[in-house]
Design an enzyme around this catalytic site. Sequence first.
Site, PDB file in Angstrom:
ATOM      1  N   LEU A   1      19.863  23.287 -28.100  1.00 40.65           N
ATOM      2  CA  LEU A   1      20.125  21.856 -28.116  1.00 40.65           C
ATOM      3  C   LEU A   1      18.952  21.083 -28.712  1.00 40.65           C
ATOM      4  O   LEU A   1      19.118  20.287 -29.634  1.00 40.65           O
ATOM      5  CB  LEU A   1      20.412  21.365 -26.692  1.00 40.65           C
ATOM      6  CG  LEU A   1      20.587  19.855 -26.487  1.00 40.65           C
ATOM      7  CD1 LEU A   1      21.811  19.351 -27.250  1.00 40.65           C
ATOM      8  CD2 LEU A   1      20.719  19.533 -24.998  1.00 40.65           C
TER       9      LEU A   1
ATOM     10  N   PRO B   1      12.710  19.631 -32.955  1.00 45.31           N
ATOM     11  CA  PRO B   1      11.331  19.127 -32.969  1.00 45.31           C
ATOM     12  C   PRO B   1      11.239  17.625 -32.740  1.00 45.31           C
ATOM     13  O   PRO B   1      10.290  17.143 -32.108  1.00 45.31           O
ATOM     14  CB  PRO B   1      10.829  19.523 -34.358  1.00 45.31           C
ATOM     15  CG  PRO B   1      11.607  20.749 -34.705  1.00 45.31           C
ATOM     16  CD  PRO B   1      12.965  20.527 -34.115  1.00 45.31           C
TER      17      PRO B   1
ATOM     18  N   SER C   1      14.331  15.059 -25.249  1.00 44.87           N
ATOM     19  CA  SER C   1      15.113  14.283 -24.282  1.00 44.87           C
ATOM     20  C   SER C   1      16.103  13.358 -24.981  1.00 44.87           C
ATOM     21  O   SER C   1      17.158  13.023 -24.426  1.00 44.87           O
ATOM     22  CB  SER C   1      14.173  13.460 -23.398  1.00 44.87           C
ATOM     23  OG  SER C   1      13.303  14.305 -22.666  1.00 44.87           O
TER      24      SER C   1
ATOM     25  N   THR D   1      15.097  29.447 -25.773  1.00 43.58           N
ATOM     26  CA  THR D   1      14.810  30.605 -24.932  1.00 43.58           C
ATOM     27  C   THR D   1      15.772  31.727 -25.286  1.00 43.58           C
ATOM     28  O   THR D   1      16.977  31.481 -25.431  1.00 43.58           O
ATOM     29  CB  THR D   1      14.957  30.241 -23.443  1.00 43.58           C
ATOM     30  OG1 THR D   1      14.062  29.179 -23.123  1.00 43.58           O
ATOM     31  CG2 THR D   1      14.632  31.440 -22.559  1.00 43.58           C
TER      32      THR D   1
ATOM     33  N   ARG E   1      -7.306  35.886   6.814  1.00 40.70           N
ATOM     34  CA  ARG E   1      -8.653  35.432   6.481  1.00 40.70           C
ATOM     35  C   ARG E   1      -9.302  34.744   7.689  1.00 40.70           C
ATOM     36  O   ARG E   1      -8.705  33.855   8.298  1.00 40.70           O
ATOM     37  CB  ARG E   1      -8.567  34.453   5.313  1.00 40.70           C
ATOM     38  CG  ARG E   1      -9.866  33.735   4.960  1.00 40.70           C
ATOM     39  CD  ARG E   1     -10.929  34.651   4.437  1.00 40.70           C
ATOM     40  NE  ARG E   1     -12.045  33.906   3.887  1.00 40.70           N
ATOM     41  CZ  ARG E   1     -13.250  34.422   3.646  1.00 40.70           C
ATOM     42  NH1 ARG E   1     -13.492  35.699   3.920  1.00 40.70           N
ATOM     43  NH2 ARG E   1     -14.195  33.674   3.132  1.00 40.70           N
TER      44      ARG E   1
ATOM     45  N   GLY F   1     -11.580  30.639  -3.580  1.00 41.09           N
ATOM     46  CA  GLY F   1     -11.978  31.212  -4.865  1.00 41.09           C
ATOM     47  C   GLY F   1     -11.108  32.371  -5.309  1.00 41.09           C
ATOM     48  O   GLY F   1     -10.797  32.501  -6.499  1.00 41.09           O
TER      49      GLY F   1
ATOM     50  N   GLU G   1      14.917  21.772 -18.959  1.00 35.71           N
ATOM     51  CA  GLU G   1      16.245  21.190 -18.719  1.00 35.71           C
ATOM     52  C   GLU G   1      16.158  19.685 -18.431  1.00 35.71           C
ATOM     53  O   GLU G   1      16.891  19.146 -17.602  1.00 35.71           O
ATOM     54  CB  GLU G   1      16.954  21.901 -17.563  1.00 35.71           C
ATOM     55  CG  GLU G   1      16.954  23.407 -17.604  1.00 35.71           C
ATOM     56  CD  GLU G   1      17.527  23.990 -18.890  1.00 35.71           C
ATOM     57  OE1 GLU G   1      17.929  23.218 -19.777  1.00 35.71           O
ATOM     58  OE2 GLU G   1      17.555  25.216 -19.016  1.00 35.71           O
TER      59      GLU G   1
ATOM     60  N   THR H   1      12.914  16.566 -18.578  1.00 31.81           N
ATOM     61  CA  THR H   1      11.695  16.295 -17.809  1.00 31.81           C
ATOM     62  C   THR H   1      12.036  15.563 -16.515  1.00 31.81           C
ATOM     63  O   THR H   1      13.092  14.950 -16.373  1.00 31.81           O
ATOM     64  CB  THR H   1      10.724  15.426 -18.626  1.00 31.81           C
ATOM     65  OG1 THR H   1      11.322  14.119 -18.814  1.00 31.81           O
ATOM     66  CG2 THR H   1      10.420  16.047 -19.981  1.00 31.81           C
TER      67      THR H   1
END
Length: 393
Positions: free
Chosen positions: A135, A138, A142, A168, A277, A349, A372, A374
């Site tokens: 869809l 460049p 949206s 994709t 931890r 860390g 899909e 923003t």
Amino acid sequence: MAATPRADGADGADGADEVRQQIIDTVRRFVANEVIPVASDLERADQFPADIVEQMRAMGLFGVTIPERYGGLGLDLVTYVGIIEELAYGWMSLTGIVNTHTMVATLLATHGNEEQKERWLPTMATGARRGALSLSEPDAGSDTRNISCKAVRDGDEYVVNGTKAWVTNGERAGIVALAARTEEGISALIVEKEPGPAFEGISVSKHIGKLGYRGIETVEMAYVDHRVPVANLVGAAGRGLSQILGVLEIGRINIAARACGVARAAFDAALAYASQRTTFGKPIAEHQAIQLKLADMATRLEASRLLTKNAAERKMSGLRCDVEAGMAKLFASETAFELATEAMRIHGGVGYTTDLPIERYYRDAPLMMIGEGTNEIQRLVIARGLLARANSA
């Protein structure tokens, strides 16, 4: 899994729920045994998980929502959401391989004619041919109405010229649902091609490097005088944008489900680490500051899952769900990023190192705030949908 009974409520609600849970548990075991042990290595190498995908094919995951009459599993959308969450829990990139494929299959199942369904859905159900949805461009992300890729009618064919972005599965796909501008407006065409970087006027012009979401190709595709039969037009000419935007509701529910998977993985890791931890002579989970973080994380995760399930149920029931899918995608994706960040903070860390998958969750999460549509666009979709409903009440 391909022989598993349908989770469509045929045996009653309790039976459907039981079958659904059996399927999701099967995927969970697969992820634990086959995905999690290798995901970090494949992700760092940006390597396509070919062996994992073949196992996904064998499990029938490419035909989850495709009706049984076309060789799919015919499962409901709530089951699909559960499967996607489990895959994302192990490695979010796997859900992208399934998502774009499922959207193309849904487009065909919803708007295709019977010949088109019989022609393409069976091979899609087995994963022998995988789908890609094309869809964006460049200069048209949206702003979908600004699509400039053209398909000009020439007898019984369309001649396609233009460039598509953010595709994709574009290189590995055998079927591409393409949004192109025809004389009547934006139309949806099915492009058949051989997997690979080039095929009859189609070329992968760019592989896009990404912060996360690695191991799966995201490409730009150029079309130069590529010919598509008019018989490959899905639905009526000029109606393609509304058809594809409707299918994107499935994509947004998928994004919400994968966000839930990443968020759950981050939360589970944080909870386990906080329990193990020790500082100042006791596990850090006993420190109030950590407890407050864990409480907020768990609450946001549960809310995300409920929003996602609600959107899936509405879509499955044939109800309009643009608002609900937008809400689920918006909230769950923001939650995934927040929980990945909090998990890193709880780990200290070591969470910043590549020894643990925490940093991968942190890099993967932003994709879901962008993909899909923003989250800024989602807020507009939600607001406009709410106003439209209020005005029609």
